[in-house]
Design an enzyme around this catalytic site. Structure first.
Site, PDB file in Angstrom:
ATOM      1  N   ASN A   8       0.880  -1.171   0.000  1.00  0.00           N
ATOM      2  CA  ASN A   8       0.000   0.000   0.000  1.00  0.00           C
ATOM      3  C   ASN A   8       0.917   1.220   0.000  1.00  0.00           C
ATOM      4  O   ASN A   8       1.461   1.606   1.030  1.00  0.00           O
ATOM      5  CB  ASN A   8      -0.915  -0.010   1.224  1.00  0.00           C
ATOM      6  CG  ASN A   8      -1.917   1.135   1.217  1.00  0.00           C
ATOM      7  OD1 ASN A   8      -1.822   2.054   0.423  1.00  0.00           O
ATOM      8  ND2 ASN A   8      -2.870   1.081   2.126  1.00  0.00           N
ATOM      9  N   ARG A 102      -2.519  -2.203  -3.536  1.00  0.00           N
ATOM     10  CA  ARG A 102      -3.744  -1.413  -3.383  1.00  0.00           C
ATOM     11  C   ARG A 102      -3.642  -0.200  -4.291  1.00  0.00           C
ATOM     12  O   ARG A 102      -2.681   0.558  -4.241  1.00  0.00           O
ATOM     13  CB  ARG A 102      -3.912  -0.945  -1.939  1.00  0.00           C
ATOM     14  CG  ARG A 102      -5.117  -0.022  -1.737  1.00  0.00           C
ATOM     15  CD  ARG A 102      -5.261   0.420  -0.306  1.00  0.00           C
ATOM     16  NE  ARG A 102      -6.413   1.288  -0.140  1.00  0.00           N
ATOM     17  CZ  ARG A 102      -6.351   2.605   0.097  1.00  0.00           C
ATOM     18  NH1 ARG A 102      -5.177   3.197   0.182  1.00  0.00           N
ATOM     19  NH2 ARG A 102      -7.445   3.306   0.241  1.00  0.00           N
ATOM     20  N   HIS A 191     -13.465   2.338  -0.301  1.00  0.00           N
ATOM     21  CA  HIS A 191     -13.443   1.316   0.756  1.00  0.00           C
ATOM     22  C   HIS A 191     -13.977  -0.022   0.253  1.00  0.00           C
ATOM     23  O   HIS A 191     -14.389  -0.877   1.054  1.00  0.00           O
ATOM     24  CB  HIS A 191     -14.282   1.731   1.978  1.00  0.00           C
ATOM     25  CG  HIS A 191     -13.714   2.862   2.777  1.00  0.00           C
ATOM     26  ND1 HIS A 191     -14.501   3.727   3.509  1.00  0.00           N
ATOM     27  CD2 HIS A 191     -12.440   3.287   2.964  1.00  0.00           C
ATOM     28  CE1 HIS A 191     -13.742   4.621   4.106  1.00  0.00           C
ATOM     29  NE2 HIS A 191     -12.483   4.380   3.790  1.00  0.00           N
ATOM     30  N   ARG A 252     -13.560  15.187   7.182  1.00  0.00           N
ATOM     31  CA  ARG A 252     -14.352  15.457   5.982  1.00  0.00           C
ATOM     32  C   ARG A 252     -15.794  15.756   6.358  1.00  0.00           C
ATOM     33  O   ARG A 252     -16.364  15.125   7.254  1.00  0.00           O
ATOM     34  CB  ARG A 252     -14.313  14.266   5.028  1.00  0.00           C
ATOM     35  CG  ARG A 252     -12.937  13.937   4.467  1.00  0.00           C
ATOM     36  CD  ARG A 252     -13.013  12.696   3.593  1.00  0.00           C
ATOM     37  NE  ARG A 252     -11.702  12.259   3.147  1.00  0.00           N
ATOM     38  CZ  ARG A 252     -11.315  10.992   3.101  1.00  0.00           C
ATOM     39  NH1 ARG A 252     -12.159  10.024   3.462  1.00  0.00           N
ATOM     40  NH2 ARG A 252     -10.111  10.667   2.683  1.00  0.00           N
ATOM     41  N   GLY A 341     -11.848   1.349  12.802  1.00  0.00           N
ATOM     42  CA  GLY A 341     -11.510   1.780  14.153  1.00  0.00           C
ATOM     43  C   GLY A 341     -12.687   2.166  15.018  1.00  0.00           C
ATOM     44  O   GLY A 341     -12.837   1.692  16.150  1.00  0.00           O
ATOM     45  N   GLU A 395      -8.084  -5.696   5.133  1.00  0.00           N
ATOM     46  CA  GLU A 395      -7.932  -5.353   3.726  1.00  0.00           C
ATOM     47  C   GLU A 395      -6.700  -6.001   3.110  1.00  0.00           C
ATOM     48  O   GLU A 395      -6.697  -6.357   1.931  1.00  0.00           O
ATOM     49  CB  GLU A 395      -7.878  -3.831   3.578  1.00  0.00           C
ATOM     50  CG  GLU A 395      -9.203  -3.165   3.923  1.00  0.00           C
ATOM     51  CD  GLU A 395      -9.117  -1.655   3.926  1.00  0.00           C
ATOM     52  OE1 GLU A 395      -9.383  -1.053   2.872  1.00  0.00           O
ATOM     53  OE2 GLU A 395      -8.795  -1.080   4.986  1.00  0.00           O
TER      54      GLU A 395
END
Length: 407
Positions: A8, A102, A191, A252, A341, A395
């Site tokens: 990643n 990724r 995601h 965000r 999380g 992931e």
């Protein structure tokens, strides 16, 4: 042994995992940070994994950390290889059969794990117009990895791929069609690797076929999204053209009237970069309460802080709104899962997000919800009409699985 190296690659970081896919066991993982800066940092963790048929070893995992300048991604890969050589596990004894990468944005072009060729590299580069902060960094890691491991296949796993099953009604924005086509404006979703892993893990835990289930998956971390999964296919998801759309997140804003940006441009004189910074980096929980970590928001709320309480209430209000909308799109729901999380660790968030769904026969068991566990677990009551689960996402394992399937 089917060992996959999962990469990643960020603009200034390189995260890696060495995974034995046959045993679904992580052998080692690491993070190299501050690439291209004066002083880099590396952390390499060696996992102690029991051999089949053996008891779990008493020895604990070992983590090795150091500071070292890292000029670029090629230097980062050299440093990663040095960590394996110094601290193990030896790549000669555990040679990767493939490298999985990724990649954040596959546009409408990539809908499955894809073996990387020169043409695929070009396509990923061209898609950087849709993800200028992510795809170039992903591509730098791909090129460095192909140089370091030239004799094994490299596979790109795209964050957007799982959402390529969205129906046109879900991915189409109601703007001028010609403008949308010219600039590839549509909802892509993100995601996806996590949503795919969690929905399939939930079905396996329940002993059901994924094709039998209507599911909601809440991936709640600093970035957050929810996906409606029908028979194993993504049919609606909260993130859109970018990861900004949807739920309230750490920094965000999530959903906002587009005219707010017009107003701030006209009245406050904010340009595109300033608006980007505001909505992506200075909004969400941080903008409302001055803190982006849900643990701090919960502590502030418990202490009676008005700003923290309002931030929490806005966050939960948005979760409930999306839950109701997506259950309506699915025509009901069989399973709701929480991951990442916040989703895995914040019991209050889970309980409050679902508190208004009693009319569906959904009941959360307070004791199960409050209990802590590292593995997948049920938090719904025995008589709940809807299964509610906490499913730790993985992931890296999902990327490794898809890499093997493509390679």
């Amino acid at each position: 042994m089917s060992v996959v190296l999962v990469i990643n690659s960020g603009s200034s970081s390189l995260k890696y995992s060495l995974i034995d896919v046959a045993r679904e066991a992580e052998l080692a993982s690491g993070l190299i940070e501050r690439i291209g800066q004066d002083q880099g940092m590396v952390s390499h963790r060696v996992r102690v994994v029991a051999e089949p048929g053996q008891a779990a070893p008493a020895m604990l995992d070992a983590t090795h950390s150091a500071e070292q300048a890292v000029a670029d991604h090629d230097a980062a890969f050299a440093l990663m290889l040095d960590q394996f050589a110094q601290h193990g596990p030896g790549l000669a004894q555990h040679p990767p059969v493939a490298v999985g990468h990724r990649v954040v944005h596959g546009g409408a072009r990539f809908f499955e794990p894809t073996v990387i060729t020169a043409r695929v590299e070009t396509d990923i580069d061209e898609l950087s117009v849709l993800a200028p902060l992510h795809n170039p960094a992903n591509l730098a890691g791909i090129r460095a990895a192909r140089s370091a491991f030239p004799d094994v296949p490299h596979v790109a796993v795209f964050d957007t791929a799982f959402h390529q099953t969205l129906p046109a009604a879900a991915y189409t924005y109601a703007i001028d069609a010609a403008t949308a086509r010219e600039h590839r404006i549509r909802r892509y979703g993100f995601h996806g690797t996590s949503h795919k892993y969690v929905s399939e893990a939930a079905a396996a835990f329940l002993g059901r076929e994924v094709r039998e289930l209507r599911q909601l998956v809440f991936h709640l971390g600093n970035g957050a999204s929810v996906t409606a999964v029908d028979a194993g296919r993504s049919v609606e998801t909260s993130m859109g053209f970018t990861p900004l759309e949807g739920l309230v997140m750490g920094t965000r804003s999530g959903d906002i009237d587009p005219a707010v940006q017009l107003q701030l441009s006209r009245r406050a004189g904010m340009d595109a970069d300033e608006l980007d910074d505001l909505l992506n980096k200075r909004s969400g929980l941080l903008g409302l309460a001055g803190r982006s970590d849900m643990r701090d928001i919960l502590a502030g709320r418990a202490a009676g802080e008005q700003a923290a309480t309002l931030a929490y209430d806005v966050y939960i209000h948005r979760l409930r709104a999306y839950a109701g909308a997506y259950i309506a799109q699915l025509g009901g729901v069989d399973v709701i899962s929480f991951t990442a999380g916040v989703g895995e660790n914040a019991a209050d968030v889970r309980a409050d997000a679902l508190a208004t769904l009693g009319f569906l026969g959904l009941r959360v068991d307070p004791e199960r919800n409050a209990a802590r566990s590292h593995g997948i677990r049920r938090i719904s009551a025995d008589d709940s009409a809807v299964e509610v689960l906490v499913v730790p996402t993985d992931e890296e394992l999902e990327i490794a699985r898809q890499t093997i399937s493509a390679g």
